[in-house]
Write a protein that holds these residues in place. Structure first.
Motif, PDB file in Angstrom:
ATOM      1  N   ASN A  74       7.815  -8.243  -2.689  1.00 56.92           N
ATOM      2  CA  ASN A  74       8.819  -8.396  -3.733  1.00 56.92           C
ATOM      3  C   ASN A  74       8.490  -7.454  -4.885  1.00 56.92           C
ATOM      4  OD1 ASN A  74      10.339  -9.546  -6.073  1.00 56.92           O
ATOM      5  ND2 ASN A  74      10.841 -11.152  -4.594  1.00 56.92           N
ATOM      6  N   ALA A  75       9.499  -6.792  -5.415  1.00 54.50           N
ATOM      7  CA  ALA A  75       9.276  -5.853  -6.518  1.00 54.50           C
ATOM      8  C   ALA A  75       8.629  -6.523  -7.722  1.00 54.50           C
ATOM      9  CB  ALA A  75      10.605  -5.207  -6.924  1.00 54.50           C
ATOM     10  N   SER A  76       8.860  -7.818  -7.876  1.00 51.72           N
ATOM     11  CA  SER A  76       8.272  -8.531  -9.019  1.00 51.72           C
ATOM     12  C   SER A  76       6.748  -8.564  -8.939  1.00 51.72           C
ATOM     13  CB  SER A  76       8.813  -9.963  -9.093  1.00 51.72           C
ATOM     14  OG  SER A  76       8.430 -10.720  -7.957  1.00 51.72           O
ATOM     15  N   ASN A  77       6.191  -8.436  -7.737  1.00 51.09           N
ATOM     16  CA  ASN A  77       4.734  -8.396  -7.597  1.00 51.09           C
ATOM     17  C   ASN A  77       4.138  -7.179  -8.316  1.00 51.09           C
ATOM     18  OD1 ASN A  77       5.338  -9.564  -4.338  1.00 51.09           O
ATOM     19  ND2 ASN A  77       4.295 -10.752  -5.906  1.00 51.09           N
ATOM     20  N   ARG A 103      -2.829   2.076 -16.567  1.00 50.47           N
ATOM     21  CA  ARG A 103      -2.476   3.381 -15.985  1.00 50.47           C
ATOM     22  C   ARG A 103      -2.440   3.299 -14.465  1.00 50.47           C
ATOM     23  NH1 ARG A 103      -5.259   7.273 -13.511  1.00 50.47           N
ATOM     24  NH2 ARG A 103      -7.224   6.148 -13.846  1.00 50.47           N
ATOM     25  N   ARG A 104      -3.458   2.671 -13.893  1.00 47.15           N
ATOM     26  CA  ARG A 104      -3.529   2.587 -12.431  1.00 47.15           C
ATOM     27  C   ARG A 104      -2.444   1.676 -11.858  1.00 47.15           C
ATOM     28  NH1 ARG A 104      -9.552   1.021 -11.282  1.00 47.15           N
ATOM     29  NH2 ARG A 104      -9.756   0.671 -13.541  1.00 47.15           N
ATOM     30  N   VAL A 105      -2.178   0.576 -12.552  1.00 44.47           N
ATOM     31  CA  VAL A 105      -1.096  -0.309 -12.109  1.00 44.47           C
ATOM     32  C   VAL A 105       0.229   0.447 -12.112  1.00 44.47           C
ATOM     33  CG1 VAL A 105       0.281  -2.341 -12.755  1.00 44.47           C
ATOM     34  CG2 VAL A 105      -2.219  -2.460 -12.757  1.00 44.47           C
ATOM     35  N   GLY A 106       0.423   1.317 -13.103  1.00 49.40           N
ATOM     36  CA  GLY A 106       1.643   2.123 -13.152  1.00 49.40           C
ATOM     37  C   GLY A 106       1.770   3.059 -11.960  1.00 49.40           C
ATOM     38  N   ILE A 107       0.667   3.657 -11.548  1.00 49.37           N
ATOM     39  CA  ILE A 107       0.678   4.551 -10.379  1.00 49.37           C
ATOM     40  C   ILE A 107       0.992   3.756  -9.110  1.00 49.37           C
ATOM     41  CG2 ILE A 107      -0.788   5.995  -8.914  1.00 49.37           C
ATOM     42  CD1 ILE A 107      -2.274   6.837 -11.493  1.00 49.37           C
ATOM     43  N   ILE A 108       0.371   2.603  -8.985  1.00 54.24           N
ATOM     44  CA  ILE A 108       0.608   1.755  -7.803  1.00 54.24           C
ATOM     45  C   ILE A 108       2.063   1.287  -7.762  1.00 54.24           C
ATOM     46  CG2 ILE A 108       0.004  -0.463  -6.763  1.00 54.24           C
ATOM     47  CD1 ILE A 108      -2.855  -0.009  -7.969  1.00 54.24           C
ATOM     48  N   ARG A 109       2.588   0.912  -8.924  1.00 52.65           N
ATOM     49  CA  ARG A 109       3.987   0.460  -9.003  1.00 52.65           C
ATOM     50  C   ARG A 109       4.950   1.591  -8.657  1.00 52.65           C
ATOM     51  NH1 ARG A 109       7.441   0.436 -13.763  1.00 52.65           N
ATOM     52  NH2 ARG A 109       9.113  -1.152 -13.596  1.00 52.65           N
ATOM     53  N   ALA A 110       4.655   2.786  -9.133  1.00 59.84           N
ATOM     54  CA  ALA A 110       5.545   3.926  -8.851  1.00 59.84           C
ATOM     55  C   ALA A 110       5.588   4.230  -7.365  1.00 59.84           C
ATOM     56  CB  ALA A 110       5.078   5.151  -9.642  1.00 59.84           C
ATOM     57  N   GLU A 111       4.444   4.142  -6.688  1.00 60.85           N
ATOM     58  CA  GLU A 111       4.425   4.412  -5.244  1.00 60.85           C
ATOM     59  C   GLU A 111       5.273   3.392  -4.484  1.00 60.85           C
ATOM     60  OE1 GLU A 111       1.272   4.819  -1.545  1.00 60.85           O
ATOM     61  OE2 GLU A 111       1.180   3.144  -2.941  1.00 60.85           O
ATOM     62  N   ALA A 112       5.302   2.153  -4.982  1.00 62.31           N
ATOM     63  CA  ALA A 112       6.006   1.074  -4.284  1.00 62.31           C
ATOM     64  C   ALA A 112       7.481   0.959  -4.676  1.00 62.31           C
ATOM     65  CB  ALA A 112       5.309  -0.252  -4.567  1.00 62.31           C
ATOM     66  N   GLU A 113       7.943   1.816  -5.577  1.00 61.38           N
ATOM     67  CA  GLU A 113       9.322   1.694  -6.054  1.00 61.38           C
ATOM     68  C   GLU A 113      10.314   1.768  -4.897  1.00 61.38           C
ATOM     69  OE1 GLU A 113      12.297   3.571  -9.463  1.00 61.38           O
ATOM     70  OE2 GLU A 113      10.352   4.506  -9.040  1.00 61.38           O
ATOM     71  N   ASN A 114      11.202   0.774  -4.842  1.00 61.99           N
ATOM     72  CA  ASN A 114      12.221   0.659  -3.785  1.00 61.99           C
ATOM     73  C   ASN A 114      11.622   0.527  -2.383  1.00 61.99           C
ATOM     74  OD1 ASN A 114      14.414   0.907  -5.617  1.00 61.99           O
ATOM     75  ND2 ASN A 114      14.182   3.136  -5.609  1.00 61.99           N
ATOM     76  N   ARG A 115      10.349   0.127  -2.304  1.00 65.65           N
ATOM     77  CA  ARG A 115       9.692  -0.027  -1.005  1.00 65.65           C
ATOM     78  C   ARG A 115       9.133  -1.437  -0.798  1.00 65.65           C
ATOM     79  NH1 ARG A 115       6.036   5.540  -1.082  1.00 65.65           N
ATOM     80  NH2 ARG A 115       7.659   6.968  -0.350  1.00 65.65           N
ATOM     81  N   ALA A 116       9.456  -2.375  -1.662  1.00 68.28           N
ATOM     82  CA  ALA A 116       8.904  -3.722  -1.538  1.00 68.28           C
ATOM     83  C   ALA A 116       9.136  -4.274  -0.134  1.00 68.28           C
ATOM     84  CB  ALA A 116       9.519  -4.649  -2.576  1.00 68.28           C
ATOM     85  N   GLY A 117       8.068  -4.716   0.495  1.00 67.84           N
ATOM     86  CA  GLY A 117       8.162  -5.272   1.837  1.00 67.84           C
ATOM     87  C   GLY A 117       8.160  -4.266   2.957  1.00 67.84           C
ATOM     88  N   ASP A 118       8.267  -2.987   2.629  1.00 72.44           N
ATOM     89  CA  ASP A 118       8.321  -1.958   3.672  1.00 72.44           C
ATOM     90  C   ASP A 118       6.958  -1.755   4.334  1.00 72.44           C
ATOM     91  OD1 ASP A 118      10.921  -1.585   2.964  1.00 72.44           O
ATOM     92  OD2 ASP A 118      10.677   0.458   2.190  1.00 72.44           O
TER      93      ASP A 118
END
Length: 442
Positions: A74-77, A103-118
């Protein structure tokens, strides 16, 4: 008494083949990924497989596998911990360490953008590798006169896992006949849990809540992240968000090993904190999937229909149909319970002492990302049929009440079992569950 005897039989499964369980004092940078529990990414097996006894040839492989490594579902994660840290950063409340974590959480979030569950690229590769090893280990099963059957749930990450495996099989065996599908038609044995276990699962909630509370200690980390811990703990009049942030960062730190964002969060937690958070993750799955007197030792029976599907299709193969490989791709919710029901190694461990669970039953040895079970069938010229079990591609054993196969000289041939003994052992579990439901209607 009968109910407990059936479940407790799994306790006899302690053998030399038991997968390694890492004690708290042995956590280090080399094995930290395992303490992601159910989010641990699949690793290739290291042990060599035992050759079949003389005269036996493989003729059938049946399998159930969890999808491979994925982004959090889930994107909320990703958004919630990021937004919490961003608000603190905007308010000037983050320490230098806190800013680096943000900073690192931002990088991890950017990689997962629109990919939640993929499924991640690593997840695809895991299933390609598992399929490749199947073909390499049992080439007799992958010939053009045979059929590979593959079924998956309709989840996109599971479907991509199935296709990744099938494409690898076709790459190695272009003439292989495939019968594949992803349909709700197969959901009863692929995913659906017997509703009769629902009331039993609810019984453990208070015990698990107390266990989780005992092992949740966000104080040190909050002090490391925030210039004033009261900002996040609610001591300054706000809402206490420390526990939520603590667990959310653990989820991110655990999941990131399954992708490749270029950063990790391994240093966010001390080894003691990693272990406590792992215990909470592990308890979630144990309490909802495994045997324990706290849920009347019946929860794992919720996936007896999966076991019946294994038995029925295996018997068809024994009787001579043309299917040599039967692959099933699903989720940890099925595989965790299925492993417990199978009683392989200590997967059927039962206890009401929650503090002892992780010494015997661990999600990272069961249904982590890409986790799978395989039964391999062999036959000799006299039509004797024996079976070997693989748990995440490592050889596994049944409880001691099921004897190993003995050859004509009386020699015990581990880890092989007579099919008739295996079938009887598992059919007794199914029959017990049907009788239990008849005797205890909801």
């Amino acid at each position: 008494m009968k109910r407990f005897a059936i479940a407790a039989a799994c306790l006899l499964a302690v053998t030399a083949l038991q997968a390694e369980i890492i004690p708290k004092e042995d956590i280090n940078s080399e094995n930290i990924d395992k303490f992601a529990g159910s989010l641990y990414q699949y690793e290739a097996p290291v042990a060599k497989l035992t050759p079949a006894p003389k005269g036996f040839k493989p003729f059938y492989l049946t399998h159930f596998g969890r999808h491979g490594s994925r982004f959090l579902d889930n994107a909320s994660n990703y958004d919630r911990p990021y937004n919490t840290l961003k608000e603190a950063d905007d308010a000037g409340m983050l320490t230098e360490f806190g800013k680096d974590v943000f900073r690192r959480v931002g990088i991890i979030r950017a990689e997962a953008e629109n990919r939640a569950g993929d499924l991640t690229e690593k997840g695809k590769q895991q299933h390609r590798d598992i399929a490749r090893r199947m073909v390499e280990n049992y080439p007799e099963l992958f010939t053009k006169d045979k059929v590979v059957v593959a079924r998956s749930t309709t989840s996109h990450r599971v479907l991509v896992s199935e296709y990744s495996a099938l494409m690898e099989i076709l790459r190695m065996r272009p003439d292989m006949k495939l019968d594949y599908n992803s349909s709700n038609y197969d959901e009863p044995y692929m995913y659906t849990e017997d509703k009769a276990v629902s009331s039993h699962k609810r019984k453990i909630n208070s015990a698990v809540q107390e266990f989780n509370k005992k092992h949740t200690h966000p104080e040190r980390l909050m002090a490391a992240l925030f210039t004033d811990p009261g900002y996040i703990t609610g001591a300054n009049g706000g809402r206490d968000q420390s526990g939520t942030l603590y667990s959310a960062l653990y989820d991110l730190a655990s999941a990131v090993q399954g992708s490749d964002p270029g950063v990790d969060l391994n240093d966010v937690f001390t080894y003691d904190e990693w272990y406590d958070l792992f215990l909470i993750n592990n308890m979630r799955w144990y309490s909802q999937s495994a045997f324990t007197p706290l849920t009347d030792n019946v929860v794992a029976y919720g996936h007896c229909v999966t076991l019946q599907n294994f038995l029925d299709n295996a018997q068809k193969a024994v009787d001579g149909d043309n299917v040599s490989v039967y692959l099933r791709y699903g989720h940890e919710t099925t595989l965790m319970s299925f492993f417990s029901l199978l009683c392989l190694n200590e997967s059927g461990y039962s206890t009401d002492n929650l503090e002892e669970v992780a010494q015997h039953w661990t999600a990272y040895n069961n249904a982590h990302m890409g986790g799978n079970v395989q039964w391999i069938f062999f036959r000799d010229k006299k039509n004797n049929v024996i079976v070997k079990f693989l748990m995440n591609e490592e050889e596994a054993t049944l409880p001691e009440e099921v004897p190993f196969y003995r050859n004509d000289k009386g020699q015990e041939m581990r880890p092989f079992y007579r099919w008739d003994d295996v079938k009887a052992f598992y059919q007794a579990k199914i029959d017990f569950w049907e009788q239990y439901k008849a005797d205890n209607p909801n």
